[in-house]
Design a protein around this motif. Structure first.
Motif, PDB file in Angstrom:
ATOM      1  N   THR A   1      13.792  90.707 -14.908  1.00 29.80           N
ATOM      2  CA  THR A   1      15.142  89.933 -14.315  1.00 29.80           C
ATOM      3  C   THR A   1      14.979  88.005 -14.974  1.00 29.80           C
ATOM      4  O   THR A   1      15.821  87.765 -15.081  1.00 29.80           O
ATOM      5  N   ASP A   2      13.739  88.265 -15.534  1.00 30.94           N
ATOM      6  CA  ASP A   2      13.682  87.087 -16.192  1.00 30.94           C
ATOM      7  C   ASP A   2      14.695  86.515 -17.932  1.00 30.94           C
ATOM      8  O   ASP A   2      15.314  85.636 -17.858  1.00 30.94           O
TER       9      ASP A   2
ATOM     10  N   ARG B   1       7.951  85.695  -7.128  1.00 31.05           N
ATOM     11  CA  ARG B   1       8.105  85.813  -8.793  1.00 31.05           C
ATOM     12  C   ARG B   1       8.191  86.804  -9.201  1.00 31.05           C
ATOM     13  O   ARG B   1       8.478  88.391  -9.087  1.00 31.05           O
ATOM     14  N   LEU B   2       9.539  86.192 -10.465  1.00 33.30           N
ATOM     15  CA  LEU B   2      10.695  87.470 -10.774  1.00 33.30           C
ATOM     16  C   LEU B   2       9.469  88.451 -11.400  1.00 33.30           C
ATOM     17  O   LEU B   2       8.668  87.861 -11.890  1.00 33.30           O
ATOM     18  N   THR B   3      10.534  89.408 -11.811  1.00 32.42           N
ATOM     19  CA  THR B   3       9.977  90.869 -12.925  1.00 32.42           C
ATOM     20  C   THR B   3      10.452  90.128 -13.902  1.00 32.42           C
ATOM     21  O   THR B   3      11.230  89.345 -14.126  1.00 32.42           O
ATOM     22  N   LYS B   4      10.012  90.106 -15.057  1.00 36.58           N
ATOM     23  CA  LYS B   4      10.029  89.742 -16.796  1.00 36.58           C
ATOM     24  C   LYS B   4      11.367  90.268 -16.628  1.00 36.58           C
ATOM     25  O   LYS B   4      12.190  89.731 -17.351  1.00 36.58           O
TER      26      LYS B   4
ATOM     27  N   LEU C   1      17.860  86.892 -16.777  1.00 33.86           N
ATOM     28  CA  LEU C   1      18.529  85.595 -16.713  1.00 33.86           C
ATOM     29  C   LEU C   1      19.205  84.527 -17.326  1.00 33.86           C
ATOM     30  O   LEU C   1      19.764  83.967 -18.586  1.00 33.86           O
ATOM     31  N   ARG C   2      18.115  84.632 -18.209  1.00 27.78           N
ATOM     32  CA  ARG C   2      18.196  83.838 -20.016  1.00 27.78           C
ATOM     33  C   ARG C   2      18.987  84.877 -20.499  1.00 27.78           C
ATOM     34  O   ARG C   2      20.023  84.284 -21.444  1.00 27.78           O
TER      35      ARG C   2
ATOM     36  N   VAL D   1      19.925  88.268  -8.734  1.00 31.67           N
ATOM     37  CA  VAL D   1      18.697  88.574  -8.545  1.00 31.67           C
ATOM     38  C   VAL D   1      17.881  89.727  -7.354  1.00 31.67           C
ATOM     39  O   VAL D   1      17.291  90.528  -8.072  1.00 31.67           O
TER      40      VAL D   1
ATOM     41  N   GLU E   1      15.978  93.390  -9.677  1.00 34.19           N
ATOM     42  CA  GLU E   1      15.323  93.158  -7.920  1.00 34.19           C
ATOM     43  C   GLU E   1      14.980  94.014  -7.573  1.00 34.19           C
ATOM     44  O   GLU E   1      13.318  94.531  -6.832  1.00 34.19           O
TER      45      GLU E   1
END
Length: 150
Positions: free
Chosen positions: A7-8, A2-5, A11-12, A83, A87
């Motif tokens: 990183t999410d 699971r990626l950290t918030k 990417l967005r 990532v 991360e």
């Protein structure tokens, strides 16, 4: 995995910036505009933009003609690389945390999980941000955060 918030969000933001130039005709969106578009708090977006800027993925300009732009590195860099940078490459489990795991000397779980983590990153390596926004995704990204006209 699971990626950290963070990183999410990164990417967005990178994906939104990848389509921003085409949509704005040259005017770069602000951090607040991008945060609104990807529906994250401004403070979180500002922290992520700072990190992306430090990595050379995003150019952040201040002032009247300021705004955010994805750099050439941000467009062509591997998503796996990005990532990994966001991360960090640490252990999936905390074998050395206090208290340390009593099996750490003989357990193979740590190496198996490291192999799985490496496979996860390798699966992301072939893709770039530009590839992520190709096709039908770009127009959807452009529509994010727009308010319906009254």
């Amino acid at each position: 995995m699971r990626l950290t918030k963070g990183t999410d969000i990164a990417l967005r933001i990178a994906m939104r910036l990848a389509v921003a130039e085409d949509a704005t005709g040259g005017s770069a969106p602000t951090t607040r505009q991008v945060a609104d578009a990807v529906e994250v708090p401004y403070t979180h977006a500002a922290k992520v933009v700072s990190r992306l800027s430090a990595l050379g993925v995003v150019e952040a300009r201040r002032g009247r003609d300021g705004g955010l732009a994805l750099t050439p590195l941000g467009r062509r860099a591997s998503v796996g690389w990005l990532v990994r940078e966001l991360e960090g490459v640490g252990d999936v489990v905390g074998c050395e945390d206090a208290p340390a795991c009593p099996l750490r000397g003989q357990c193979r779980l740590r190496s198996v999980l490291r192999q799985a983590q490496d496979a996860f990153y390798r699966a992301l390596d072939p893709y770039t941000v530009d590839e992520l926004v190709a096709g039908p995704v770009g127009p959807v990204l452009l529509g994010l955060g727009r308010r319906p006209q009254d």
